[in-house]
Write a protein that holds these residues in place. Structure first.
Motif, PDB file in Angstrom:
ATOM      1  N   ALA A 116       0.832  -1.204   0.000  1.00  0.00           N
ATOM      2  CA  ALA A 116       0.000   0.000   0.000  1.00  0.00           C
ATOM      3  C   ALA A 116       0.866   1.252   0.000  1.00  0.00           C
ATOM      4  N   ILE A 175      -6.411   8.382   1.422  1.00  0.00           N
ATOM      5  CA  ILE A 175      -7.434   8.144   0.401  1.00  0.00           C
ATOM      6  C   ILE A 175      -8.337   9.371   0.418  1.00  0.00           C
ATOM      7  N   ASP A 214      -8.917   1.077  -1.481  1.00  0.00           N
ATOM      8  CA  ASP A 214      -7.853   1.406  -2.426  1.00  0.00           C
ATOM      9  C   ASP A 214      -7.615   0.292  -3.444  1.00  0.00           C
ATOM     10  N   ASP A 217      -6.379  -2.690  -3.306  1.00  0.00           N
ATOM     11  CA  ASP A 217      -5.065  -3.335  -3.292  1.00  0.00           C
ATOM     12  C   ASP A 217      -5.138  -4.781  -2.822  1.00  0.00           C
ATOM     13  N   ARG A 220      -5.681   2.128   6.819  1.00  0.00           N
ATOM     14  CA  ARG A 220      -5.229   1.277   5.712  1.00  0.00           C
ATOM     15  C   ARG A 220      -4.644  -0.015   6.289  1.00  0.00           C
ATOM     16  N   ALA A 244     -15.359   1.449  -7.463  1.00  0.00           N
ATOM     17  CA  ALA A 244     -14.800   1.843  -6.167  1.00  0.00           C
ATOM     18  C   ALA A 244     -15.943   2.274  -5.250  1.00  0.00           C
ATOM     19  N   HIS A 248     -11.083   6.648  -7.504  1.00  0.00           N
ATOM     20  CA  HIS A 248     -10.770   5.349  -8.109  1.00  0.00           C
ATOM     21  C   HIS A 248      -9.259   5.234  -8.296  1.00  0.00           C
ATOM     22  N   PRO A 249      -8.641   4.173  -7.751  1.00  0.00           N
ATOM     23  CA  PRO A 249      -7.181   4.066  -7.837  1.00  0.00           C
ATOM     24  C   PRO A 249      -6.665   3.674  -9.214  1.00  0.00           C
ATOM     25  N   THR A 283      -7.110   0.750 -10.646  1.00  0.00           N
ATOM     26  CA  THR A 283      -6.960  -0.699 -10.746  1.00  0.00           C
ATOM     27  C   THR A 283      -8.203  -1.322 -11.378  1.00  0.00           C
TER      28      THR A 283
END
Length: 551
Positions: free
Chosen positions: A24, A29, A374, A376, A409, A444, A463-464, A466
């Motif tokens: 991470a 965020i 996130d 991940d 996180r 997300a 939105h990351p 991904t």
């Protein structure tokens, strides 16, 4: 309750295991407050009085759910209003619960007037959603200070009050509730947590007897009440079966309820978060009966053997070991509590090791959400905070009524670090409910926070980037990634019944579903493979169908 285990197969590398958590980044965020822009203007009215009645401090709940069956998530908010004090005249303009319909891009319109009996005007507390009468549409069960309400939905955002014919009775102060299939017969039974017995006509006086110092009483000042379990007859009518099913907690003061297969045996269990009395873990046997397994589970008290003022509940696999863990919010000077699942050995309080004791010691926690914000691959944690006492500063100048929300996180191993959440953590709120769902359809999840006697807030997640997969429509309590399907209860409401999974290693080529018993295993090929989008499941575990949708 049959449990589904979802295995992901990735076309890019041929693996048959879910993608592993990625390291991470150290940054926060940056949630943004989109409340005004999205059209949600709900304001909770606690009906506050000079008598400082305890119910004024507890609301309000909400639900994120698709009520018009158009494929996007709508919002339903529970209202309170003037206290239902015996002998007082009911106000003609009493505020109602409100329904907001989504256009799919997180733009909402108020559809309360079109919702029929969805516009309830009781002194409301919470809401849970499920298909109670088996017609394929979402229904609401509303907990209240006074008689509860069961509303049948028609799939078109319209509801009718079916309480009278449902067989559900009672006028106690109820809080959390959960729909669950306790006997694996295909219909949803109902568990309802009751709080305390309170005499609104003769309010207690707590706090010092000088102007401005009267305070809300601690729940210890009131007797607890027995919770209730209602067995579904298969048609949306219910019979009271609390004792027969094995539930008993006459002194409990229930706030939060979660139905989940916590011990991993394939049957749904029940967990009740009690306010300052021992929490309860009921192990489901799959036949509609439960065993009180609180003592050996380790879930009744904290690591010191102390009861806590437990409120909200979030469930998920936070350390990636395949076992479900449980997080419970609590009062100030107690900290919130994280219980790690140990399989057949129950649960262990790992709050300190997880890094959650110190940052949760001062606030009063209510709603909580475990979700991969996130994308991940692991579950992060969000908590809504807010004190009960609106004059707490008079008694302790280091505490406040409104308090900042918290965002943590996860490092993938179940250790949490407090991070900046943008607008979500920037300002103090009198936070109560906290719920998540992908409101704008980008993959997300957003956050919805309710306040006691204040406006609800909607926070958009960044939105990351991904690629991700949304699993929608899985049977309740099936496993996908780090969470079970079925809506997280949080506090007095529920999040979206969806699972969000990152797809960083390539398109998803097939799903392998594992069923216990005769159903066996089923592999569903995805043609073409899906790289980013939504999988909608329909049917029963032995004959699931899947539909692909893009973003």
């Amino acid at each position: 309750m049959r449990r589904i285990v979802v295995c992901l197969a990735l076309a890019a590398c041929g693996r048959e295991t879910p993608p592993q958590p990625q390291p991470a980044p150290a940054t926060g965020i940056a949630f943004t407050d989109i409340t005004a822009a999205c059209g949600v203007d709900f304001v909770h009215d606690a009906g506050k009085t000079e008598a400082k009645q305890l119910p004024e401090t507890m609301g309000a709940g909400a639900a994120i759910v698709d009520v018009d069956e158009d494929g996007d998530l709508d919002l339903y908010f529970v209202q309170s209003g003037p206290l239902p004090i015996p002998g007082t005249q009911r106000a003609a303009d009493r505020p109602t619960n409100r329904l907001f319909l989504n256009d799919g891009k997180a733009h909402f319109r108020d559809a309360t007037k079109e919702s029929g009996d969805g516009a309830q005007s009781n002194y409301g507390m919470g809401v849970v959603c499920g298909d109670a009468n088996g017609d394929g549409h979402v229904d609401f069960y509303l907990t209240n200070l006074g008689p509860d309400a069961l509303l049948f939905g028609d799939g078109k955002a319209h509801f009718r009050d079916a309480t009278a014919q449902s067989g559900i009775t009672g006028d106690e102060w109820t809080m959390g509730a959960a729909f669950l299939d306790a006997d694996d017969d295909g219909d949803l039974d109902l568990f309802v947590a009751t709080y305390v017995a309170i005499d609104l006509a003769h309010p207690l006086w707590c706090g010092e007897r000088k102007p401005g110092w009267r305070s809300y009483c601690h729940p210890d000042a009131y007797p607890g009440l027995e919770d209730h379990f209602w067995k579904n007859n298969g048609d949306g009518t219910f019979v009271e079966a609390t004792k027969v099913a094995g539930f008993s907690d006459p002194g409990g003061k229930g706030l939060g309820v979660a139905a989940s297969d916590l011990d991993g045996d394939g049957f749904v269990d029940l967990y009740v978060a009690n306010d300052s009395t021992e929490n309860r873990f009921y192990r489901g046997k799959g036949d509609g009966t439960f065993e009180d397994a609180t003592l050996r589970s380790g879930l009744g008290v904290d690591r010191f053997g102390r009861t806590e003022a437990s409120m909200g509940i979030a469930i998920g696999d936070v350390d990636g070991d395949g076992k479900l863990d449980l997080f419970v919010t609590g009062f100030d000077d107690e900290s919130d509590t994280l219980y790690l699942g140990l399989g057949s050995r129950g649960f262990d309080d790992r709050t300190v090791a997880a890094g959650l004791e110190a940052p949760t010691m001062l606030p009063v926690g209510f709603g909580c959400v475990l979700e991969d914000f996130d994308l991940d691959g692991d579950l992060d944690l969000a908590i809504a905070n807010g004190h009960i006492l609106d004059n707490i500063e008079l008694y302790n100048d280091g505490k406040t009524h409104a308090q900042r929300a918290l965002l943590f996180r996860n490092d993938g191993q179940g250790h949490f670090t407090s991070i900046d959440g943008g607008a979500f953590t920037a300002s103090p709120f009198v936070g109560r409910g906290l719920y998540m769902g992908d409101l704008d359809g980008d993959g997300a999840p957003e956050l919805v926070l309710t306040q006691c006697n204040g406006p609800a807030r909607v926070f958009r997640a960044p939105h990351p980037g991904t690629p991700s997969l949304t699993l929608r429509g899985l049977p309740r309590n099936s496993r996908g990634g780090s969470r079970e399907s079925g809506a997280q209860s949080s506090y007095l409401g529920q999040s979206a019944d969806e699972i969000y999974l990152p797809l960083p290693a390539g398109p998803l080529q097939r799903l392998e579903l594992a069923f216990p018993g005769r159903a066996g295993r089923q592999t569903i090929a995805l043609d073409p493979p899906i790289a980013d989008g939504v999988l909608v499941f329909r049917g029963e575990p032995g004959a699931l169908r899947v539909e692909q949708r893009g973003r």
